[in-house]
Structures are given as structure tokens and as C-alpha cells.
Write a protein that holds these residues in place. Sequence first.
Motif, PDB file in Angstrom:
ATOM      1  N   PRO A   1     -28.953  31.185 -25.573  1.00 48.72           N
ATOM      2  CA  PRO A   1     -30.108  30.810 -26.399  1.00 48.72           C
ATOM      3  C   PRO A   1     -29.892  31.127 -27.879  1.00 48.72           C
ATOM      4  O   PRO A   1     -30.472  30.485 -28.746  1.00 48.72           O
ATOM      5  CB  PRO A   1     -31.243  31.664 -25.830  1.00 48.72           C
ATOM      6  CG  PRO A   1     -30.797  32.034 -24.460  1.00 48.72           C
ATOM      7  CD  PRO A   1     -29.316  32.157 -24.546  1.00 48.72           C
ATOM      8  N   TRP A   2     -29.059  32.112 -28.169  1.00 49.89           N
ATOM      9  CA  TRP A   2     -28.841  32.511 -29.561  1.00 49.89           C
ATOM     10  C   TRP A   2     -27.658  31.782 -30.176  1.00 49.89           C
ATOM     11  O   TRP A   2     -27.718  31.355 -31.323  1.00 49.89           O
ATOM     12  CB  TRP A   2     -28.588  34.022 -29.633  1.00 49.89           C
ATOM     13  CG  TRP A   2     -29.754  34.831 -29.195  1.00 49.89           C
ATOM     14  CD1 TRP A   2     -30.030  35.264 -27.938  1.00 49.89           C
ATOM     15  CD2 TRP A   2     -30.844  35.281 -30.014  1.00 49.89           C
ATOM     16  NE1 TRP A   2     -31.205  35.950 -27.922  1.00 49.89           N
ATOM     17  CE2 TRP A   2     -31.727  35.989 -29.184  1.00 49.89           C
ATOM     18  CE3 TRP A   2     -31.153  35.177 -31.364  1.00 49.89           C
ATOM     19  CZ2 TRP A   2     -32.902  36.564 -29.648  1.00 49.89           C
ATOM     20  CZ3 TRP A   2     -32.309  35.751 -31.841  1.00 49.89           C
ATOM     21  CH2 TRP A   2     -33.175  36.433 -30.992  1.00 49.89           C
TER      22      TRP A   2
ATOM     23  N   HIS B   1     -32.753  44.837 -30.039  1.00 47.34           N
ATOM     24  CA  HIS B   1     -34.183  44.647 -30.314  1.00 47.34           C
ATOM     25  C   HIS B   1     -35.038  45.536 -29.414  1.00 47.34           C
ATOM     26  O   HIS B   1     -36.110  45.980 -29.821  1.00 47.34           O
ATOM     27  CB  HIS B   1     -34.575  43.170 -30.154  1.00 47.34           C
ATOM     28  CG  HIS B   1     -34.446  42.640 -28.774  1.00 47.34           C
ATOM     29  ND1 HIS B   1     -33.236  42.330 -28.196  1.00 47.34           N
ATOM     30  CD2 HIS B   1     -35.381  42.365 -27.830  1.00 47.34           C
ATOM     31  CE1 HIS B   1     -33.431  41.879 -26.977  1.00 47.34           C
ATOM     32  NE2 HIS B   1     -34.722  41.896 -26.710  1.00 47.34           N
TER      33      HIS B   1
ATOM     34  N   TYR C   1     -28.934  36.321 -33.971  1.00 52.30           N
ATOM     35  CA  TYR C   1     -29.534  37.547 -33.438  1.00 52.30           C
ATOM     36  C   TYR C   1     -29.660  38.604 -34.532  1.00 52.30           C
ATOM     37  O   TYR C   1     -30.675  39.287 -34.635  1.00 52.30           O
ATOM     38  CB  TYR C   1     -28.678  38.062 -32.276  1.00 52.30           C
ATOM     39  CG  TYR C   1     -29.285  39.251 -31.564  1.00 52.30           C
ATOM     40  CD1 TYR C   1     -30.498  39.139 -30.890  1.00 52.30           C
ATOM     41  CD2 TYR C   1     -28.650  40.494 -31.567  1.00 52.30           C
ATOM     42  CE1 TYR C   1     -31.058  40.222 -30.239  1.00 52.30           C
ATOM     43  CE2 TYR C   1     -29.194  41.577 -30.911  1.00 52.30           C
ATOM     44  CZ  TYR C   1     -30.403  41.437 -30.252  1.00 52.30           C
ATOM     45  OH  TYR C   1     -30.950  42.532 -29.606  1.00 52.30           O
TER      46      TYR C   1
ATOM     47  N   PRO D   1     -40.502  50.532 -23.670  1.00 52.07           N
ATOM     48  CA  PRO D   1     -40.385  51.290 -24.926  1.00 52.07           C
ATOM     49  C   PRO D   1     -41.014  52.672 -24.857  1.00 52.07           C
ATOM     50  O   PRO D   1     -40.485  53.635 -25.428  1.00 52.07           O
ATOM     51  CB  PRO D   1     -41.134  50.407 -25.933  1.00 52.07           C
ATOM     52  CG  PRO D   1     -41.156  49.044 -25.353  1.00 52.07           C
ATOM     53  CD  PRO D   1     -41.126  49.209 -23.865  1.00 52.07           C
TER      54      PRO D   1
ATOM     55  N   ASP E   1     -35.463  40.389 -39.380  1.00 53.28           N
ATOM     56  CA  ASP E   1     -36.850  39.926 -39.507  1.00 53.28           C
ATOM     57  C   ASP E   1     -37.802  40.795 -38.684  1.00 53.28           C
ATOM     58  O   ASP E   1     -38.932  41.066 -39.085  1.00 53.28           O
ATOM     59  CB  ASP E   1     -36.959  38.460 -39.047  1.00 53.28           C
ATOM     60  CG  ASP E   1     -36.267  37.506 -40.007  1.00 53.28           C
ATOM     61  OD1 ASP E   1     -36.022  37.906 -41.162  1.00 53.28           O
ATOM     62  OD2 ASP E   1     -35.949  36.368 -39.604  1.00 53.28           O
ATOM     63  N   TYR E   2     -37.329  41.195 -37.518  1.00 56.51           N
ATOM     64  CA  TYR E   2     -38.166  42.026 -36.629  1.00 56.51           C
ATOM     65  C   TYR E   2     -38.448  43.388 -37.279  1.00 56.51           C
ATOM     66  O   TYR E   2     -39.586  43.865 -37.298  1.00 56.51           O
ATOM     67  CB  TYR E   2     -37.427  42.204 -35.306  1.00 56.51           C
ATOM     68  CG  TYR E   2     -38.248  42.804 -34.183  1.00 56.51           C
ATOM     69  CD1 TYR E   2     -39.608  42.527 -34.030  1.00 56.51           C
ATOM     70  CD2 TYR E   2     -37.653  43.631 -33.230  1.00 56.51           C
ATOM     71  CE1 TYR E   2     -40.331  43.063 -32.971  1.00 56.51           C
ATOM     72  CE2 TYR E   2     -38.372  44.157 -32.173  1.00 56.51           C
ATOM     73  CZ  TYR E   2     -39.711  43.873 -32.054  1.00 56.51           C
ATOM     74  OH  TYR E   2     -40.428  44.405 -31.012  1.00 56.51           O
TER      75      TYR E   2
ATOM     76  N   LYS F   1     -37.894  48.356 -30.508  1.00 53.98           N
ATOM     77  CA  LYS F   1     -39.234  48.519 -29.917  1.00 53.98           C
ATOM     78  C   LYS F   1     -39.493  49.989 -29.568  1.00 53.98           C
ATOM     79  O   LYS F   1     -40.528  50.554 -29.921  1.00 53.98           O
ATOM     80  CB  LYS F   1     -39.336  47.699 -28.620  1.00 53.98           C
ATOM     81  CG  LYS F   1     -39.455  46.230 -28.786  1.00 53.98           C
ATOM     82  CD  LYS F   1     -39.550  45.583 -27.406  1.00 53.98           C
ATOM     83  CE  LYS F   1     -39.120  44.138 -27.482  1.00 53.98           C
ATOM     84  NZ  LYS F   1     -38.860  43.542 -26.184  1.00 53.98           N
TER      85      LYS F   1
ATOM     86  N   ALA G   1     -32.581  37.753 -36.618  1.00 54.09           N
ATOM     87  CA  ALA G   1     -33.830  38.054 -35.915  1.00 54.09           C
ATOM     88  C   ALA G   1     -34.125  39.553 -35.959  1.00 54.09           C
ATOM     89  O   ALA G   1     -35.287  39.966 -36.123  1.00 54.09           O
ATOM     90  CB  ALA G   1     -33.751  37.574 -34.468  1.00 54.09           C
ATOM     91  N   LEU G   2     -33.080  40.371 -35.838  1.00 54.67           N
ATOM     92  CA  LEU G   2     -33.291  41.825 -35.905  1.00 54.67           C
ATOM     93  C   LEU G   2     -33.810  42.227 -37.287  1.00 54.67           C
ATOM     94  O   LEU G   2     -34.737  43.039 -37.399  1.00 54.67           O
ATOM     95  CB  LEU G   2     -31.988  42.582 -35.617  1.00 54.67           C
ATOM     96  CG  LEU G   2     -31.435  42.560 -34.194  1.00 54.67           C
ATOM     97  CD1 LEU G   2     -30.247  43.521 -34.074  1.00 54.67           C
ATOM     98  CD2 LEU G   2     -32.481  42.936 -33.161  1.00 54.67           C
TER      99      LEU G   2
ATOM    100  N   ALA H   1     -40.935  42.836 -39.965  1.00 53.40           N
ATOM    101  CA  ALA H   1     -42.291  42.574 -39.472  1.00 53.40           C
ATOM    102  C   ALA H   1     -42.958  43.856 -38.966  1.00 53.40           C
ATOM    103  O   ALA H   1     -44.174  44.004 -39.063  1.00 53.40           O
ATOM    104  CB  ALA H   1     -42.241  41.537 -38.350  1.00 53.40           C
ATOM    105  N   LEU H   2     -42.151  44.764 -38.450  1.00 57.26           N
ATOM    106  CA  LEU H   2     -42.710  46.041 -37.961  1.00 57.26           C
ATOM    107  C   LEU H   2     -42.786  47.088 -39.071  1.00 57.26           C
ATOM    108  O   LEU H   2     -43.148  48.235 -38.805  1.00 57.26           O
ATOM    109  CB  LEU H   2     -41.862  46.579 -36.799  1.00 57.26           C
ATOM    110  CG  LEU H   2     -41.838  45.730 -35.515  1.00 57.26           C
ATOM    111  CD1 LEU H   2     -40.872  46.329 -34.490  1.00 57.26           C
ATOM    112  CD2 LEU H   2     -43.220  45.604 -34.894  1.00 57.26           C
TER     113      LEU H   2
END
Lengths: 354, 283
Positions: free
Chosen positions: A100-101, A189, A219, A304, A225-226, A193, A222-223, A229-230
Motif C-alpha cells: 500500500p505504501w 507509527h 511512509y 498504545p 505528518d503524523y 502512538k 506520513a510519519l 499532527a500530534l
Amino acid sequence: MPAVHQLVPSFAPRDAVGNHTLQVQGVLRELGVRSEIYVADARREVASLCHRYDELTTEPDTWLLYQASTGSPMADWLLGRPEPLLVNYHNITPAALFAPWEPHVGVELEAGRRQLKALAAPTRFAIADSTFNEEELLALGYEATAVVPILLDTKTFEKTVDERALARLRHTGTVWLFVGRVAPNKAQHDLIKAFSVYRRVYDPDARLRLVGGSSSHAYWTALVDYVSALELEPYVELCGDVPDGVLAAHYRAADVYVSASDHEGFGVPLLEAMHHRVPVIAYATTAVPETVGYGGVLLPDKDPATMAAAVHRVVSDPALRSSLVAAGERRLADFDLATNRKRFGDLVLGAIGR
Amino acid sequence: MSELDLGHVLREIDDEVRARRASGDFPPGMERDLELVFARFAPATLTGDDLEALVEAADRAAFIQSDPPTASRIPAVSILKRVERKLLGWFFRFLAQQMTTFAGVTVQALRQMAHRIETLEEATPAANPALMSLARQTALVPPLAAAVDAIGPVDGRVLVSHDDVVDRFPNAYATTDDVAEHLLDVDDDALAGLLLAGITDRAPLGTQVSLVERAARVLRRGGRIAIVASSVAAWGAANPVEADLAPGRPLHPETWAHLLVEHGFADVRVAPGDGQSIITATR
């Protein structure tokens, strides 16, 4: 004199399979077996130690030993070779974790699995570096198999600490460390979490350091960005590939090594953490339980909250931490190089009828 | 042997998680919120069995870029790359155009296939109540009492797919919604038990897998799940019409057991019965 030549799709220094290949060559030569390394691709630093696989010429009583860890045209080429074949399997990441990545990597991994299955019929004997890997071989139709852990010289873990890096990395809050390629199957990821929960509940000053180069740009992005976002930018560090001395400094500065990886055929950094006296907490999946054994805390899931609580339990109890460090050192001793070299050599000699 | 009792450490970690959940430090839905944030950055193909999203992803990837990036930390290398791009541009454009054409046609074909699948799905028995009613007249009667016994006494909320057995647990409820859909609205670790009887046989494979995924999320540690699954042969014999027209088919008990183990369940057991098995497991 018999010959057992190794075929390696990708040969690199400071790489678990690369180091293992050199150890195997040493074992075979000590046993009086001629052994060269043939590769599809080699990094410049080790190019003088190997040959191109299409330059292979053989004499009677020559065996080929394929180091299987990814898809490669070399495997298809091997299917057409007349020499008897041995396989040493280090696992191939399931394509579903990557595709998917990075769809193109997924295709390569899928091809690797197909090739591994096709090689089952001509293979006389296969050695897997974990029981988990052996089970995959058996499921693919391999008939004669054995397990020998990857030939690991723990002296390669001994690196002079980069003191400047260590001074920069030292931190008063809890430091989590994970070492491995930034790749979807390593599930960094999920560490983020768990770390987010840990900061919120236990230690707002904690740090998570993810050391390792990128195997997937998508990936990695995405990390990043993650983390953003957190609102964890100052607390989560994507360190990339680092030199040996800096890696040693990372281990020295870490309070705990945490793995949420979804797929490991063996898991060398788990042992490297034990070597550096860092307590290990890992999600118990694939070959991770048999590598960590009694040397660390194995979690049945990677919820988590559970991971955060596990880290808190370990870092807040000095006695438990010491016990884990001691257990890790004992566990590391189970992977004694001399023992495993002898077993590997005996198995190969048995397979080739010596 | 290690002097360290790692089993004891794990129990302490469990106790800590339970206490923090009770105190509200680990609020309900915390894990799901974190997952949802990550889902914003993950590829659509990771977020479930959404064929439409997959086709969209294929569509986005169909255009093959023929201009490679030329940036480099070393200025001279960057210049070299630009020169190479200029020299070989005609060649890469030629290849990229053909690949883009192929990808575009493939995506079109995928769209048509997705449309036809959607049409087929609309024609499944769920859209034909009269036929389904006929089929269900001969449905196997699930061994509910045995499934209740298999879950055993639980302290907490239990979701059951049959309201006949709601009163068999002190704190149970049934839902009239689709159970897989309903589980999406249940908080993480909110349930102590989950009894699925007579609802899994006809479900499409994606839903069957989703049920296990969602059960793993909503059941708290130590929670129990019981699945009553028909054997393929018994189900087909008892419901020939439904068996032929249903979107899915029963899974073998071994497959349920495998799925449960894959999703972190422990103590997975299969109690074979006459045409129906009860698969139980502990979260």
C-alpha cells in the motif's frame, strides 16, 4: 576439494545478511571447502570481496548456497543452474505490509516469495535463521530444513561512542529508542502512538528516537505528518541513518528499547540493545519472541496504552531495569558465534555429504 | 533460567492499564483517536476493503512522471542530473507516455469491473427479502445455550447477536443494527463479552474479517468472544437457496481460530458440534 559458493542478491557492509555471508565464507574455508561470494549488487566498500553472479564458473563437486532475503533475478537464474542447491533463508517481508505504501516494492517482495517457493523443489537442504522462518520454508514445500541463528559477531556491536553526539543526546526525560529501517513493516507509527500516550500520562519530557534510513518515502512522509499532527515535533526524532559512533551514542543515551515491528525474520537490533545494556520491550510477533526470549518484556499486543504502561513499569523500577539488563546479557550469550558457526558448518558438510 | 518473572511483570502492566483506564488517564476511544489521525496520512488501501478507494488510488498513481528530480546535496551532482535529464528526456518521455497509457486503460478497466461488482452486490439475496425469508425458514438453529456457557461468567457489558440470550448475562445487550457496523461505534475495550451466532455465515469475507478486527478492539483484556459457525456442508444442505445466493459463505472453524490468533486473541478453542462449531477465545 568441494566448493560451496554463496549467491547473494544484495551485498552490503554493516548489514546483518552481509556480515552473516562473510561469516559463512569463513566457516566454509576453515572446513577446507572452497567458497566465493557471487552477488547481483554490491556496495563499493565490499565490492572487492565478491564477484558478479553472471561470472560464476563451476567445477564438479560445486554446490551453490543462496542467501534468500528478497526478490531477485538471481533466484530465477539459479533455477536453471545444474549445481546442487542449498538455501539460507532470512525471511522476505510480506508484500501486503509494503504494497500500500510502495507498490513497486510490494511487487518485488511478492516475486521473492514466488521465487522462494519455486526454489523448494531443487533445494537439497535449507537453513533458516529462526524457527519462524523455518516454518515458512516448510509451508512452501521445503523438505530438509534446520535452524541456525544468524551468525552474529557481537564484536561488531562494539563501536567507539561519539562523545559529542552523546553529549547532545543525553536527556533528563525518558528516552525511547528504536533502530531499524523506516518502513511500514517496522510500524514506527505504532511506536509514535504509544509514545504519545506515554508523554501525556507519565513523562511530558520524554523523547522517542527512531534511528534508521528510509525504505519508503511515502511512509517516512506520513510519519513526519503524523508527528506534526500530534504536536510531537520536539519530542519525536527521525534520525535517519547514523554513523557507527553516533549509533553507539544513541544506545548509551537510551532508557529503553521499544519495538512495535509487525514483521521480523530475526531482529538483530534487539540483540544489539541487549549488548548495550538497554532493557528491551517488544511486541511479540513473527521471530521476535524467539530472538528476545527471556531477555526482554514481550507484549502480546501493541495497544498504545499497554506499551506506554510497559515502558513506565520498566523505567520507573531500577531493580526491574537491572534484572532486564542482566537477562538481556544472558540472552545475548545464547547466540554464541563459535557454537553457531560450528553448527552451520556441520549442517553444510552433512548436506554435501562430507 | 532467568530469575525474572516476566509473566508477573506482564500482569502488573495489565493492572496498571486497567487502573489508568478506570481513573480516566487512558480515556475511552484514545487508541481509536490516534488511529484516526494516522489514517489521514496512510494510503487509502490501508483503511479497509474499500474497492472504490483502491480504484481512486490506482487512478492517482496512473500518471507516470517522466521528469526525474534533480536535487542533490552536492551542487555538481545536481548539474550532472539536469544534463542527463536533458539528454535522455526524449527517451523517458517515450517510455512514460506508453506506461501512462497502459495504466490509464487499466484503471478504466478496473472502474468498469468495480461498477459491475456493485451491480452484482445489489442483486444479492439481501436485496431480495422474499427469497431470504424462504431461505431462512430452513436456517440452522444456533446452539445458543452452549455459546453462552462457552463465554462463561463475565463481569462487564456483553454484546449478543441474538436477543433471546440477553437475560443470560447480568449486563448484556443486543443490537438490531448490523453487528459489524455497530462495533464501529463501540469504544475501545468497552466490552467484556461478545457472542456472534447465526450472523457470520452469510457475511462477505471482508465483513467476517472486520468482525474479528473490531472485536479485538472493543473487547477489553480478558474479554471473551464466542462465534457460532456453521460447517460449510451443513449450511449448504440446510439452506441450499441461501447458500447459492449469499454474498459470502461460512468459514471453517480453523479459519476463525486462525483469524482470532492473528488478531491477538489467546486460549482459542473450537468445540465441534453437529453442523455448527463454537469457537471461543480470550482477548
